[in-house]
Motif scaffolding. Structure first.
Motif, PDB file in Angstrom:
ATOM      1  N   PRO A 101      10.049  13.122  -8.906  1.00 29.89           N
ATOM      2  CA  PRO A 101      11.228  12.941  -8.050  1.00 29.89           C
ATOM      3  C   PRO A 101      11.251  13.991  -6.934  1.00 29.89           C
ATOM      4  N   GLY A 102      11.595  13.528  -5.733  1.00 28.18           N
ATOM      5  CA  GLY A 102      11.635  14.392  -4.562  1.00 28.18           C
ATOM      6  C   GLY A 102      10.379  14.316  -3.718  1.00 28.18           C
ATOM      7  N   GLU A 103       9.309  13.782  -4.285  1.00 31.79           N
ATOM      8  CA  GLU A 103       8.052  13.644  -3.554  1.00 31.79           C
ATOM      9  C   GLU A 103       8.195  12.589  -2.460  1.00 31.79           C
ATOM     10  N   THR A 104       7.663  12.864  -1.288  1.00 32.65           N
ATOM     11  CA  THR A 104       7.719  11.897  -0.194  1.00 32.65           C
ATOM     12  C   THR A 104       6.440  11.065  -0.163  1.00 32.65           C
ATOM     13  N   CYS A 105       6.572   9.864   0.363  1.00 30.88           N
ATOM     14  CA  CYS A 105       5.431   8.953   0.439  1.00 30.88           C
ATOM     15  C   CYS A 105       5.684   7.924   1.534  1.00 30.88           C
ATOM     16  N   HIS A 147       0.853  -1.180   0.000  1.00 34.36           N
ATOM     17  CA  HIS A 147       0.000   0.000   0.000  1.00 34.36           C
ATOM     18  C   HIS A 147       0.892   1.234   0.000  1.00 34.36           C
ATOM     19  N   LEU A 148       0.586   2.166  -0.864  1.00 35.77           N
ATOM     20  CA  LEU A 148       1.340   3.409  -0.980  1.00 35.77           C
ATOM     21  C   LEU A 148       0.440   4.559  -0.574  1.00 35.77           C
ATOM     22  N   THR A 149       0.920   5.385   0.352  1.00 34.31           N
ATOM     23  CA  THR A 149       0.216   6.618   0.688  1.00 34.31           C
ATOM     24  C   THR A 149       1.017   7.750   0.064  1.00 34.31           C
ATOM     25  N   ALA A 150       0.394   8.401  -0.909  1.00 34.70           N
ATOM     26  CA  ALA A 150       1.046   9.506  -1.625  1.00 34.70           C
ATOM     27  C   ALA A 150      -0.016  10.545  -1.940  1.00 34.70           C
ATOM     28  N   GLN A 151       0.360  11.785  -1.867  1.00 36.23           N
ATOM     29  CA  GLN A 151      -0.538  12.888  -2.201  1.00 36.23           C
ATOM     30  C   GLN A 151      -1.831  12.810  -1.384  1.00 36.23           C
ATOM     31  N   GLY A 152      -1.701  12.309  -0.133  1.00 34.97           N
ATOM     32  CA  GLY A 152      -2.833  12.243   0.770  1.00 34.97           C
ATOM     33  C   GLY A 152      -3.827  11.124   0.481  1.00 34.97           C
ATOM     34  N   GLU A 212      11.111   8.337  -0.560  1.00 29.09           N
ATOM     35  CA  GLU A 212      11.117   9.492  -1.457  1.00 29.09           C
ATOM     36  C   GLU A 212      11.247   8.977  -2.882  1.00 29.09           C
ATOM     37  N   VAL A 213      10.484   9.571  -3.778  1.00 28.27           N
ATOM     38  CA  VAL A 213      10.543   9.190  -5.190  1.00 28.27           C
ATOM     39  C   VAL A 213      11.892   9.650  -5.740  1.00 28.27           C
ATOM     40  N   ARG A 214      12.652   8.726  -6.320  1.00 31.26           N
ATOM     41  CA  ARG A 214      13.953   9.049  -6.911  1.00 31.26           C
ATOM     42  C   ARG A 214      13.895   9.121  -8.427  1.00 31.26           C
ATOM     43  N   ARG A 215      13.077   8.237  -9.034  1.00 32.52           N
ATOM     44  CA  ARG A 215      12.961   8.272 -10.493  1.00 32.52           C
ATOM     45  C   ARG A 215      11.583   7.780 -10.908  1.00 32.52           C
ATOM     46  N   VAL A 216      11.156   8.265 -12.065  1.00 32.39           N
ATOM     47  CA  VAL A 216       9.871   7.869 -12.630  1.00 32.39           C
ATOM     48  C   VAL A 216      10.097   7.537 -14.091  1.00 32.39           C
TER      49      VAL A 216
END
Length: 116
Positions: free
Chosen positions: A49-53, A17-22, A71-75
């Motif tokens: 990139p840089g977004e926390t989750c 499960h990923l919690t991202a962007q609320g 933290e997102v490193r690459r997409v």
């Protein structure tokens, strides 16, 4: 170095499960390492990139949950590479055990057998 890194990655068979962007999403873990993970991004979600989750790994056939701040490193296309930024001690133990079992390194599980 690249070859060594490939051997430290393993598939993950449990639920994630990923919690991202609320928002909470179910995601597929493509491969897992001690320092990060490659996941499929949820449909319609754009991560940068840089977004926390927060990633929670739920182990099959148990009630063990491994919470991992990341933290997102690459997409790339529909995949995101996350680097773990904070892991509590219990989660780290579970993650190390999971990786050792998947990689066939049972000697990592018992301190008495760690001689290498």
């Amino acid at each position: 170095m690249k070859d060594k890194r490939r051997f430290t990655r393993t598939p993950f068979d449990g639920e994630a499960h990923l919690t991202a962007q609320g928002t909470l999403f179910n995601v597929e873990v493509l491969d897992l390492a001690l320092k990060g993970v490659l996941i499929t991004m949820p449909p319609g979600v754009t991560m940068t990139p840089g977004e926390t989750c927060q990633l929670d790994l739920l182990l099959e056939d148990s009630d063990i949950r491994i919470p991992l701040a990341a933290e997102v490193r690459r997409v790339e296309r529909d995949m995101a590479g996350l680097e773990f930024t904070r892991i509590d001690l219990d989660a780290l133990r579970h993650l190390r055990r999971l990786l050792a079992l998947h990689l066939g390194q049972d000697e990592m599980l018992s301190p008495d057998e760690e001689e290498e």
